[in-house]
Write a protein that holds these residues in place. Sequence first.
Motif, PDB file in Angstrom:
ATOM      1  N   ALA A  44      -9.387  16.708 -44.651  1.00 55.73           N
ATOM      2  CA  ALA A  44     -10.663  16.488 -45.327  1.00 55.73           C
ATOM      3  C   ALA A  44     -11.396  15.280 -44.742  1.00 55.73           C
ATOM      4  O   ALA A  44     -12.629  15.240 -44.715  1.00 55.73           O
ATOM      5  N   GLU A  45     -10.646  14.300 -44.233  1.00 60.63           N
ATOM      6  CA  GLU A  45     -11.264  13.061 -43.765  1.00 60.63           C
ATOM      7  C   GLU A  45     -12.014  13.222 -42.449  1.00 60.63           C
ATOM      8  O   GLU A  45     -12.743  12.305 -42.035  1.00 60.63           O
ATOM      9  N   ASN A  46     -11.845  14.350 -41.749  1.00 60.00           N
ATOM     10  CA  ASN A  46     -12.603  14.502 -40.503  1.00 60.00           C
ATOM     11  C   ASN A  46     -13.812  15.423 -40.648  1.00 60.00           C
ATOM     12  O   ASN A  46     -14.454  15.783 -39.663  1.00 60.00           O
ATOM     13  N   LYS A  47     -14.125  15.789 -41.884  1.00 55.25           N
ATOM     14  CA  LYS A  47     -15.217  16.744 -42.090  1.00 55.25           C
ATOM     15  C   LYS A  47     -16.562  16.202 -41.610  1.00 55.25           C
ATOM     16  O   LYS A  47     -17.365  16.940 -41.017  1.00 55.25           O
ATOM     17  N   ASP A  48     -16.835  14.919 -41.828  1.00 55.36           N
ATOM     18  CA  ASP A  48     -18.125  14.352 -41.444  1.00 55.36           C
ATOM     19  C   ASP A  48     -18.315  14.346 -39.930  1.00 55.36           C
ATOM     20  O   ASP A  48     -19.387  14.710 -39.425  1.00 55.36           O
ATOM     21  N   ILE A  49     -17.275  13.931 -39.188  1.00 49.74           N
ATOM     22  CA  ILE A  49     -17.417  13.896 -37.725  1.00 49.74           C
ATOM     23  C   ILE A  49     -17.479  15.313 -37.164  1.00 49.74           C
ATOM     24  O   ILE A  49     -18.203  15.583 -36.203  1.00 49.74           O
ATOM     25  N   LEU A  50     -16.755  16.243 -37.780  1.00 50.43           N
ATOM     26  CA  LEU A  50     -16.856  17.632 -37.342  1.00 50.43           C
ATOM     27  C   LEU A  50     -18.278  18.156 -37.555  1.00 50.43           C
ATOM     28  O   LEU A  50     -18.810  18.886 -36.714  1.00 50.43           O
ATOM     29  N   GLN A  51     -18.881  17.758 -38.659  1.00 46.34           N
ATOM     30  CA  GLN A  51     -20.256  18.193 -38.919  1.00 46.34           C
ATOM     31  C   GLN A  51     -21.213  17.634 -37.865  1.00 46.34           C
ATOM     32  O   GLN A  51     -22.130  18.329 -37.401  1.00 46.34           O
ATOM     33  N   LYS A  52     -21.009  16.389 -37.467  1.00 45.71           N
ATOM     34  CA  LYS A  52     -21.851  15.799 -36.425  1.00 45.71           C
ATOM     35  C   LYS A  52     -21.705  16.555 -35.111  1.00 45.71           C
ATOM     36  O   LYS A  52     -22.686  16.792 -34.391  1.00 45.71           O
ATOM     37  N   LEU A  53     -20.470  16.944 -34.806  1.00 41.43           N
ATOM     38  CA  LEU A  53     -20.238  17.690 -33.570  1.00 41.43           C
ATOM     39  C   LEU A  53     -20.800  19.107 -33.668  1.00 41.43           C
ATOM     40  O   LEU A  53     -21.339  19.636 -32.693  1.00 41.43           O
ATOM     41  N   VAL A  54     -20.686  19.712 -34.836  1.00 48.54           N
ATOM     42  CA  VAL A  54     -21.299  21.028 -35.048  1.00 48.54           C
ATOM     43  C   VAL A  54     -22.810  20.937 -34.857  1.00 48.54           C
ATOM     44  O   VAL A  54     -23.434  21.787 -34.202  1.00 48.54           O
ATOM     45  N   ASP A  55     -23.424  19.906 -35.413  1.00 48.05           N
ATOM     46  CA  ASP A  55     -24.872  19.720 -35.269  1.00 48.05           C
ATOM     47  C   ASP A  55     -25.245  19.561 -33.790  1.00 48.05           C
ATOM     48  O   ASP A  55     -26.278  20.094 -33.340  1.00 48.05           O
TER      49      ASP A  55
END
Length: 421
Positions: A44-55
């Motif tokens: 769960a703690e990597n969701k934000d950075i994954l979202q940045k990479l998805v963007d």
Amino acid sequence: MNKKLICTLMAGALLVGTVTGCGSSSEGESSAKGTELELFSSKAENKDILQKLVDKFNETHEDVTIKITAPADAGTVLKTRMAKNDMPDIVAMGGDNNYTEVESAGMLVDLSSEDYVSNIQESYLQMVYDVNKDKEEKVYGVPYATNASGVIYNVDKFKEHGIEIPKTWDEFIDVLEKLQDAGEQPLLMTYKDAWTSNCPWNSIASDLAPESFNDDRKAGKTTFVGTHEEIAEKYMKLLDYAQDDFMGLTYDDGNKAFANGEAAMIINGNWAINQYKNANADINVDMFALPASNEKSQNYVTSGVDVLLGVCKDSANEEVAKEFVSFMLEPENAKMYIDDQFAFSAVKGVEQENETVAGVKEDIAAGKVANFPDHYYPSGFDMSALLTEMCLNYTNGMDNEENINQFLAQCDEKYDIANVD
């Protein structure tokens, strides 16, 4: 959490999976909304950075929508979805027994022929091969981010007492003695949170266990009894240098105490360092590999695959999923991830430059690493519970030899119960 609430949460997770999983990407949805994929993360703690990479990925793939799912108790949720044939398009998960269950069920695409595989450190590829079914040397999960565990030490205290980094077990004991004689608390342990008791065990066992132990133990060809006595003895020896309340101190409280200079060393991983910095921005720490052997060449940095990337079979969008994995493995993006997560990278040439882990950086880059032994234990085998019992027996004055013999016998008993294919 009660059983009723757990069931409710799992049902909710399954409902979300049914809506967003790869099976839901119908042709009608693709034509109306573009290509939709699900990226399932076990952290769960990597969701934000994954979202940045998805963007960032979407800047060149405007017709692609990637939804990130990162549920609590991700391992259980993923296994349940696997049983329902409701797998996501892409998985980002640890290289441990949860991955083994997914891979051995034939749920992942073989990515061995992808060009980027040649840019992955061989030591981490081998770790994934080791947890594949029958140790098959195929890349069903691409190592992405890695971690490291060892001895985190207060650099200023080491300088104050003229202490050099130990390279052997005897040198390490000498350091503990010297710190104790100087009035310092040599080691801080936080075993009220049982999982932390695994940290010294993983580092000692990865150096000293027989090379073929994990395969032989799974096959019933060997036992903990007769192979792990030295490991258990050295594990217990460290307790002599812990603070008196090591069984009653929590991980969070221990991190604050260490950050405020109440001990010279703590055995844990890079994931804990940000907590020290949050508690005391001026704390000066570094890390070295716990040297369990007196042969320097046998002492490795304990390091494992924290996140690997896989593409699920039967995805309606397999080629786009592969494109995303390739994108993630580009050095610039891999660096973006490890800087955010304070991790290490399995991608060659992508290095963690934070000075708080400078002491293990060279060995990690050179591939002098050994995986966490508990990555190979069956999922139902709780080593931390067994270690906690052994440590409690120590505090209650149980004879050391009797305590170790009982511990190893229980390891074999519990392992056999959990070792069911």
